[in-house]
Design a protein around this motif. Structure first.
Motif, PDB file in Angstrom:
ATOM      1  N   HIS A 151       0.843  -1.193   0.000  1.00  0.00           N
ATOM      2  CA  HIS A 151       0.000   0.000   0.000  1.00  0.00           C
ATOM      3  C   HIS A 151       0.883   1.250   0.000  1.00  0.00           C
ATOM      4  O   HIS A 151       1.885   1.290   0.715  1.00  0.00           O
ATOM      5  CB  HIS A 151      -0.899  -0.001   1.250  1.00  0.00           C
TER       6      HIS A 151
ATOM      7  N   LEU B  23       0.358   4.138   1.285  1.00  0.00           N
ATOM      8  CA  LEU B  23       0.350   4.885   2.547  1.00  0.00           C
ATOM      9  C   LEU B  23       1.132   4.113   3.593  1.00  0.00           C
ATOM     10  O   LEU B  23       0.972   2.916   3.721  1.00  0.00           O
ATOM     11  CB  LEU B  23      -1.083   5.101   3.040  1.00  0.00           C
TER      12      LEU B  23
ATOM     13  N   LEU C  56       0.792   3.379   6.611  1.00  0.00           N
ATOM     14  CA  LEU C  56      -0.146   3.286   7.736  1.00  0.00           C
ATOM     15  C   LEU C  56      -0.576   1.832   7.878  1.00  0.00           C
ATOM     16  O   LEU C  56      -0.391   1.036   6.957  1.00  0.00           O
ATOM     17  CB  LEU C  56      -1.401   4.121   7.452  1.00  0.00           C
ATOM     18  N   THR C  57      -1.130   1.476   9.024  1.00  0.00           N
ATOM     19  CA  THR C  57      -1.693   0.125   9.149  1.00  0.00           C
ATOM     20  C   THR C  57      -3.201   0.212   9.311  1.00  0.00           C
ATOM     21  O   THR C  57      -3.754   1.265   9.629  1.00  0.00           O
ATOM     22  CB  THR C  57      -1.080  -0.642  10.336  1.00  0.00           C
ATOM     23  N   GLN C  58      -3.830  -0.916   9.100  1.00  0.00           N
ATOM     24  CA  GLN C  58      -5.286  -0.994   9.042  1.00  0.00           C
ATOM     25  C   GLN C  58      -5.928  -0.690  10.401  1.00  0.00           C
ATOM     26  O   GLN C  58      -5.662  -1.386  11.367  1.00  0.00           O
ATOM     27  CB  GLN C  58      -5.668  -2.417   8.577  1.00  0.00           C
ATOM     28  N   PRO C  59      -6.791   0.336  10.476  1.00  0.00           N
ATOM     29  CA  PRO C  59      -7.565   0.509  11.711  1.00  0.00           C
ATOM     30  C   PRO C  59      -8.650  -0.582  11.779  1.00  0.00           C
ATOM     31  O   PRO C  59      -9.023  -1.149  10.745  1.00  0.00           O
ATOM     32  CB  PRO C  59      -8.192   1.891  11.543  1.00  0.00           C
ATOM     33  N   LEU C  60      -9.114  -0.868  12.985  1.00  0.00           N
ATOM     34  CA  LEU C  60     -10.123  -1.916  13.151  1.00  0.00           C
ATOM     35  C   LEU C  60     -11.409  -1.301  13.686  1.00  0.00           C
ATOM     36  O   LEU C  60     -11.377  -0.288  14.382  1.00  0.00           O
ATOM     37  CB  LEU C  60      -9.619  -2.976  14.135  1.00  0.00           C
ATOM     38  N   ARG C  61     -12.527  -1.952  13.377  1.00  0.00           N
ATOM     39  CA  ARG C  61     -13.794  -1.483  13.960  1.00  0.00           C
ATOM     40  C   ARG C  61     -14.306  -2.543  14.939  1.00  0.00           C
ATOM     41  O   ARG C  61     -14.004  -3.722  14.822  1.00  0.00           O
ATOM     42  CB  ARG C  61     -14.852  -1.201  12.889  1.00  0.00           C
TER      43      ARG C  61
END
Lengths: 475, 95
Positions: free
Chosen positions: B54, B56, B58-63
């Protein structure tokens, strides 16, 4: 020369979450069509999928429970194909860097032998919707409630050598995911299903033969039959000089045959690429440690504990630990009765048979653990005989009352008063003088006849041990 | 790198695009030029560079696993060409 079957399974386990893998739509079953398909599930423009934290934790739990490597950095990919129940034109799945790799699972077969089956990988993906072909004559209906439901696809190594081994492996995974609480295991609703990769080769060959993939098997019996049929089909083709085509096949549960699926072959190019809508998932080791701490006692450990703590044989211990519900039921009966052996006997025989007959899972069993314990205690203290206990069991099953009230109401308690038994035996001996003479002349087989007579008078309620004892004393 | 017109028709088929024979010739030429341009990247020494998933950093935020969506079926289906009994309707598909 003999043939050898080579089987690998791809198991799809639906993860038991409240909401979908990338959206906040509900996963509850039984909703009207398309009432639980939100903008993200429909792939409307401008939406952004966000990963469900519970889905991630469940995949890590599975990886830890199978001694697998948990990827410190895992990525999601798009698997591209066209089908009406796939609204985006791609399925979000994992290709490179799946979350779980290089696991293994020890599988025990019916004969007690064991085998370690390799787990190549387990990856997260979203389910597709459901196409309804039989509702309208010339159109297909699409229900997208299932689109976006989280799945863990568990891919095994081609380590199984028969249909029976494949089923044993599938049962072990089924038991494991239910213990972990990550999948309800309901095969009829499709929460747990598999594809089987099947090939054959000459015994001793190390190269793999060409395989066929049998799609969407949703019962243990279908898995067994489909693989058996497919192995026989491939051997027949090879022995008559033909060759196997690599293809996708469908199992027909009515005819018990597999047949080639149309139209799937030419498009077998999914053009995977990393999904730009989702960022890489990074897992820290302290997160993995926390997940590890939350893993409950698993089937293999529980089997060992049941053997050492309750003195059970391996076979009984395994049967009682196959599902967490059965194990909990058993331990509740043991706590209430203090009789681990008798509890095991009743649950693995009479209770299992009754559940099977009525098609019930143990969590819907009409007999409470405390009631089964009460019944067992009545046998131990001599209130009722083993034969009577079966009658009481059947009556409790029909909800005619609890064991104690049924025994009182139907007057089933065992005659265990020594004086009464003595009188009954005297009565029987007095009315059969000829048999008594024969017995005393050496025809000792007649003992059974006398016991039978006493039982006849008491409608089976005399304590058989005491009757035997009294007869020996008096003859 | 060049891409043959036969490959073009295969790719078009996968993407459900209808191309005429003339289109095939043209796309073959244009895509070959694009690939040749991109191939210059192969000259860069990327040893020791981790593949990028990717752009960006950044790492994946979680919901949280909670149901936050309400039922908006009627709104969504107002956009669909054909709907019946709550189902989206498409031409007959046979497996």
């Amino acid at each position: 020369m003999a043939w050898e079957a080579v089987v690998g399974l791809e198991i799809h386990a639906q993860l038991a979450t409240r909401s979908k893998i990338f959206s906040g739509a509900s996963t509850a079953v039984g909703a009207e069509p398309n009432r639980q398909a939100c903008a993200i599930d429909l792939g409307l423009p401008g939406v952004l999928p966000v990963l469900n934290e519970v889905v991630l934790r469940m995949a890590v739990m599975f990886g830890l429970a199978t001694n697998a490597t948990i990827a410190p950095c895992s990525i999601f990919a798009r698997k591209n194909y066209f089908y009406p129940d796939l609204p985006k034109g791609y399925q979000i799945s994992q290709y490179e860097s799946p979350i779980v790799e290089h696991g293994e699972l020890e599988v025990e077969f019916d004969d007690g032998s064991t085998k370690c089956i390799g787990i190549t990988r387990a990856h997260l993906e979203e389910d597709a919707g459901k196409s309804v072909h039989d509702l309208f004559p010339s159109e297909t209906g699409v229900d997208l409630n299932r689109a976006g439901v989280p799945l863990l696809e568990i891919v095994s190594e081609p380590d199984m050598r028969s249909a029976a081994e494949a089923v044993a492996y599938m049962r072990t995974i089924h038991s494991l995911v239910r213990y972990l609480g990550i999948c309800d295991g309901n095969m009829e609703e499709g929460s747990f299903r598999c594809d089987a990769n099947v090939s054959v080769r000459r015994s001793g060959d190390s190269a793999l033969g060409i395989r066929a993939e049998i799609k969407n098997l949703n019962s243990f019996r279908f898995v067994e039959r489909a693989i058996e049929y497919e192995v026989a089909r491939q051997i027949e083709i090879l022995e008559s000089g033909g060759s196997i085509i690599q293809e996708t096949r469908q199992y027909d549960s009515v005819t018990g045959e597999t047949r080639a699926m149309r139209g799937k072959e030419e498009a077998n190019d999914y053009r995977y690429f990393p999904d730009p809508d989702l960022l890489p998932v990074e897992l820290q080791s302290d997160y993995i440690d926390r997940v590890r701490d939350g893993i409950p006692e698993l089937p293999a450990a529980k089997t060992q504990r049941f053997m050492s703590q309750y003195g059970l044989g391996r076979r009984d211990a395994r049967r009682l630990t196959l599902s967490p519900d059965t194990a909990d039921y058993y331990e509740a009966v043991v706590r209430a009765s203090g009789q681990p052996k008798l509890a095991a006997n009743w649950i693995t025989t009479d209770l299992a048979a009754a559940l099977n007959r009525d098609g019930l899972e143990i969590y819907r069993c009409p007999i409470e653990p405390t009631e089964l314990a009460a019944l067992i205690n009545c046998i131990i203290d001599g209130t009722i005989s083993g034969t009577m206990a079966k009658k009481v069991f059947a009556a409790v099953w029909r909800r005619e009352g609890d064991p104690i009230s049924i025994i009182e109401k139907q007057d089933l308690s065992q005659v265990s008063d020594p004086e009464t038994i003595d009188n009954l035996v005297d009565q029987v001996l007095a009315s059969h003088p000829a048999q008594v003479d024969q017995y005393r002349a050496g025809k000792t087989k007649l003992l059974g006849f006398f016991v039978g007579q006493v039982m006849k008078i008491t409608r089976g309620q005399a304590n058989p041990e005491m009757v035997n004892h009294a007869l020996h004393r008096k003859l | 790198m060049s891409i043959e017109p036969e490959s073009i028709s295969g790719i078009a088929q996968l993407a459900r695009l209808h191309l005429s024979d003339d289109d095939g010739e043209r796309y073959s030429r244009e895509l070959s030029a694009i690939l040749t341009f991109v191939e210059q990247m192969n000259e860069v020494d990327t040893a020791g560079v981790a593949p990028m998933a990717h752009p960006l950093d950044l790492t994946q935020p979680l919901r949280a696993d909670t149901v936050t969506e309400s039922d908006r079926r009627e709104e969504f289906q107002a956009n669909a060409p054909a709907v019946r009994d709550g189902l989206y309707i498409v031409p007959k598909v046979i497996d």
